[in-house]
Design a protein around this motif. Structure first.
Motif, PDB file in Angstrom:
ATOM      1  N   GLN A 289     -81.843   2.943 -22.165  1.00 40.40           N
ATOM      2  CA  GLN A 289     -81.167   1.742 -22.626  1.00 40.40           C
ATOM      3  C   GLN A 289     -80.740   1.970 -24.067  1.00 40.40           C
ATOM      4  O   GLN A 289     -81.559   2.371 -24.907  1.00 40.40           O
ATOM      5  CB  GLN A 289     -82.110   0.541 -22.537  1.00 40.40           C
ATOM      6  N   VAL A 290     -79.459   1.745 -24.370  1.00 39.82           N
ATOM      7  CA  VAL A 290     -78.939   1.949 -25.715  1.00 39.82           C
ATOM      8  C   VAL A 290     -78.800   0.590 -26.399  1.00 39.82           C
ATOM      9  O   VAL A 290     -78.140  -0.307 -25.882  1.00 39.82           O
ATOM     10  CB  VAL A 290     -77.575   2.683 -25.688  1.00 39.82           C
ATOM     11  N   LEU A 291     -79.445   0.462 -27.552  1.00 39.97           N
ATOM     12  CA  LEU A 291     -79.429  -0.786 -28.313  1.00 39.97           C
ATOM     13  C   LEU A 291     -78.923  -0.512 -29.719  1.00 39.97           C
ATOM     14  O   LEU A 291     -79.165   0.563 -30.274  1.00 39.97           O
ATOM     15  CB  LEU A 291     -80.839  -1.375 -28.401  1.00 39.97           C
ATOM     16  N   LEU A 292     -78.244  -1.477 -30.289  1.00 37.44           N
ATOM     17  CA  LEU A 292     -77.782  -1.382 -31.674  1.00 37.44           C
ATOM     18  C   LEU A 292     -78.572  -2.362 -32.523  1.00 37.44           C
ATOM     19  O   LEU A 292     -78.764  -3.517 -32.119  1.00 37.44           O
ATOM     20  CB  LEU A 292     -76.292  -1.735 -31.790  1.00 37.44           C
ATOM     21  N   THR A 293     -79.025  -1.897 -33.672  1.00 32.79           N
ATOM     22  CA  THR A 293     -79.665  -2.817 -34.604  1.00 32.79           C
ATOM     23  C   THR A 293     -78.588  -3.736 -35.176  1.00 32.79           C
ATOM     24  O   THR A 293     -77.385  -3.468 -35.051  1.00 32.79           O
ATOM     25  CB  THR A 293     -80.345  -2.073 -35.768  1.00 32.79           C
ATOM     26  N   GLU A 294     -79.017  -4.783 -35.833  1.00 36.08           N
ATOM     27  CA  GLU A 294     -78.068  -5.691 -36.486  1.00 36.08           C
ATOM     28  C   GLU A 294     -77.241  -4.923 -37.524  1.00 36.08           C
ATOM     29  O   GLU A 294     -76.037  -5.130 -37.653  1.00 36.08           O
ATOM     30  CB  GLU A 294     -78.811  -6.851 -37.141  1.00 36.08           C
ATOM     31  N   GLY A 295     -77.891  -4.010 -38.232  1.00 30.62           N
ATOM     32  CA  GLY A 295     -77.186  -3.200 -39.230  1.00 30.62           C
ATOM     33  C   GLY A 295     -76.100  -2.340 -38.602  1.00 30.62           C
ATOM     34  O   GLY A 295     -75.001  -2.217 -39.148  1.00 30.62           O
ATOM     35  N   ALA A 296     -76.385  -1.737 -37.443  1.00 22.72           N
ATOM     36  CA  ALA A 296     -75.390  -0.908 -36.754  1.00 22.72           C
ATOM     37  C   ALA A 296     -74.228  -1.759 -36.256  1.00 22.72           C
ATOM     38  O   ALA A 296     -73.064  -1.338 -36.310  1.00 22.72           O
ATOM     39  CB  ALA A 296     -76.035  -0.148 -35.601  1.00 22.72           C
TER      40      ALA A 296
ATOM     41  N   LEU B 245     -75.235   8.162 -25.054  1.00 25.60           N
ATOM     42  CA  LEU B 245     -76.635   8.426 -25.376  1.00 25.60           C
ATOM     43  C   LEU B 245     -77.588   7.941 -24.293  1.00 25.60           C
ATOM     44  O   LEU B 245     -78.778   8.255 -24.334  1.00 25.60           O
ATOM     45  CB  LEU B 245     -76.995   7.788 -26.722  1.00 25.60           C
ATOM     46  N   SER B 246     -77.080   7.201 -23.317  1.00 27.02           N
ATOM     47  CA  SER B 246     -77.940   6.736 -22.228  1.00 27.02           C
ATOM     48  C   SER B 246     -78.404   7.893 -21.343  1.00 27.02           C
ATOM     49  O   SER B 246     -79.377   7.769 -20.615  1.00 27.02           O
ATOM     50  CB  SER B 246     -77.232   5.672 -21.394  1.00 27.02           C
ATOM     51  N   LYS B 247     -77.707   9.024 -21.435  1.00 23.63           N
ATOM     52  CA  LYS B 247     -78.107  10.234 -20.704  1.00 23.63           C
ATOM     53  C   LYS B 247     -78.353  11.338 -21.721  1.00 23.63           C
ATOM     54  O   LYS B 247     -77.505  11.609 -22.560  1.00 23.63           O
ATOM     55  CB  LYS B 247     -77.018  10.669 -19.737  1.00 23.63           C
ATOM     56  N   PHE B 248     -79.486  11.948 -21.675  1.00 25.18           N
ATOM     57  CA  PHE B 248     -79.843  13.082 -22.525  1.00 25.18           C
ATOM     58  C   PHE B 248     -79.694  12.811 -24.028  1.00 25.18           C
ATOM     59  O   PHE B 248     -79.033  13.569 -24.728  1.00 25.18           O
ATOM     60  CB  PHE B 248     -79.017  14.319 -22.139  1.00 25.18           C
TER      61      PHE B 248
ATOM     62  N   GLN C 184     -85.681   3.885 -24.596  1.00 26.14           N
ATOM     63  CA  GLN C 184     -84.646   3.208 -25.363  1.00 26.14           C
ATOM     64  C   GLN C 184     -84.102   4.139 -26.444  1.00 26.14           C
ATOM     65  O   GLN C 184     -84.836   4.949 -27.016  1.00 26.14           O
ATOM     66  CB  GLN C 184     -85.182   1.956 -26.053  1.00 26.14           C
ATOM     67  N   VAL C 185     -82.816   3.997 -26.688  1.00 24.48           N
ATOM     68  CA  VAL C 185     -82.155   4.664 -27.813  1.00 24.48           C
ATOM     69  C   VAL C 185     -81.720   3.542 -28.744  1.00 24.48           C
ATOM     70  O   VAL C 185     -80.951   2.668 -28.340  1.00 24.48           O
ATOM     71  CB  VAL C 185     -80.930   5.484 -27.349  1.00 24.48           C
ATOM     72  N   ILE C 186     -82.244   3.549 -29.948  1.00 19.52           N
ATOM     73  CA  ILE C 186     -81.937   2.493 -30.897  1.00 19.52           C
ATOM     74  C   ILE C 186     -81.039   3.079 -31.985  1.00 19.52           C
ATOM     75  O   ILE C 186     -81.456   3.972 -32.729  1.00 19.52           O
ATOM     76  CB  ILE C 186     -83.213   1.892 -31.501  1.00 19.52           C
ATOM     77  N   ILE C 187     -79.813   2.573 -32.049  1.00 21.27           N
ATOM     78  CA  ILE C 187     -78.851   3.035 -33.044  1.00 21.27           C
ATOM     79  C   ILE C 187     -79.060   2.229 -34.319  1.00 21.27           C
ATOM     80  O   ILE C 187     -78.995   0.998 -34.307  1.00 21.27           O
ATOM     81  CB  ILE C 187     -77.408   2.904 -32.527  1.00 21.27           C
ATOM     82  N   HIS C 188     -79.339   2.948 -35.413  1.00 20.22           N
ATOM     83  CA  HIS C 188     -79.647   2.305 -36.685  1.00 20.22           C
ATOM     84  C   HIS C 188     -78.475   2.295 -37.658  1.00 20.22           C
ATOM     85  O   HIS C 188     -78.399   1.412 -38.511  1.00 20.22           O
ATOM     86  CB  HIS C 188     -80.830   3.011 -37.359  1.00 20.22           C
ATOM     87  N   LEU C 189     -77.592   3.282 -37.562  1.00 15.26           N
ATOM     88  CA  LEU C 189     -76.547   3.430 -38.564  1.00 15.26           C
ATOM     89  C   LEU C 189     -75.320   4.081 -37.946  1.00 15.26           C
ATOM     90  O   LEU C 189     -75.445   5.049 -37.185  1.00 15.26           O
ATOM     91  CB  LEU C 189     -77.061   4.313 -39.718  1.00 15.26           C
ATOM     92  N   ILE C 190     -74.160   3.531 -38.243  1.00 15.15           N
ATOM     93  CA  ILE C 190     -72.883   4.142 -37.885  1.00 15.15           C
ATOM     94  C   ILE C 190     -72.075   4.151 -39.172  1.00 15.15           C
ATOM     95  O   ILE C 190     -71.760   3.099 -39.721  1.00 15.15           O
ATOM     96  CB  ILE C 190     -72.153   3.355 -36.786  1.00 15.15           C
ATOM     97  N   ALA C 191     -71.789   5.360 -39.674  1.00 15.52           N
ATOM     98  CA  ALA C 191     -71.162   5.449 -40.995  1.00 15.52           C
ATOM     99  C   ALA C 191     -70.189   6.605 -41.067  1.00 15.52           C
ATOM    100  O   ALA C 191     -70.323   7.593 -40.349  1.00 15.52           O
ATOM    101  CB  ALA C 191     -72.238   5.629 -42.064  1.00 15.52           C
TER     102      ALA C 191
END
Length: 113
Positions: A9-16, A50-53, A89-96
């Motif tokens: 499961q791919v999740l984005l933080t509020e910051g992302a 990112l949901s796979k591998f 879970q894959v938690i995305i913290h930053l996209i920059a």
């Protein structure tokens, strides 16, 4: 279940999520909405992939230099997507934009500095 990859499961933080909005807004203002939408779509495709591998990607060098291997990164150049794998879970913290000061961005997003 031979040959079937586990689905994360791919999740984005509020910051992302705020990062995505800021990237979209910037491109829409200084280029055009169509290009902003394209970049947003591509970044979402990267996130969905990112949901796979998710462990296929490397570690951010700025964090490796500090001895931190809890976070990984993937790219849609010049953008870097920084994430952490936790269980299924894959938690995305930053996209920059990778051309900016990543040390400061990582410190703010990951460590609240």
């Amino acid at each position: 279940m031979s040959g079937v990859a586990a689905k994360f499961q791919v999740l984005l933080t509020e910051g992302a999520e705020q990062d995505l909005k800021a990237i979209h807004d910037y491109i829409a203002e200084f280029d055009c909405v169509a290009n902003a939408n394209h970049v947003l779509d591509e970044l979402m495709d990267v996130a969905d992939s990112l949901s796979k591998f998710p462990a296929r990607s490397g570690y951010p060098r700025e964090l490796i230099d500090l001895g931190i291997k809890a976070y990984r990164q993937t790219f849609f150049k010049p953008y870097r997507v920084i994430y952490r794998i936790t269980g299924h879970q894959v938690i995305i913290h930053l996209i920059a934009n990778g051309r900016r000061d990543m040390q400061s961005a990582l410190a703010r997003h990951l460590f609240g500095a």
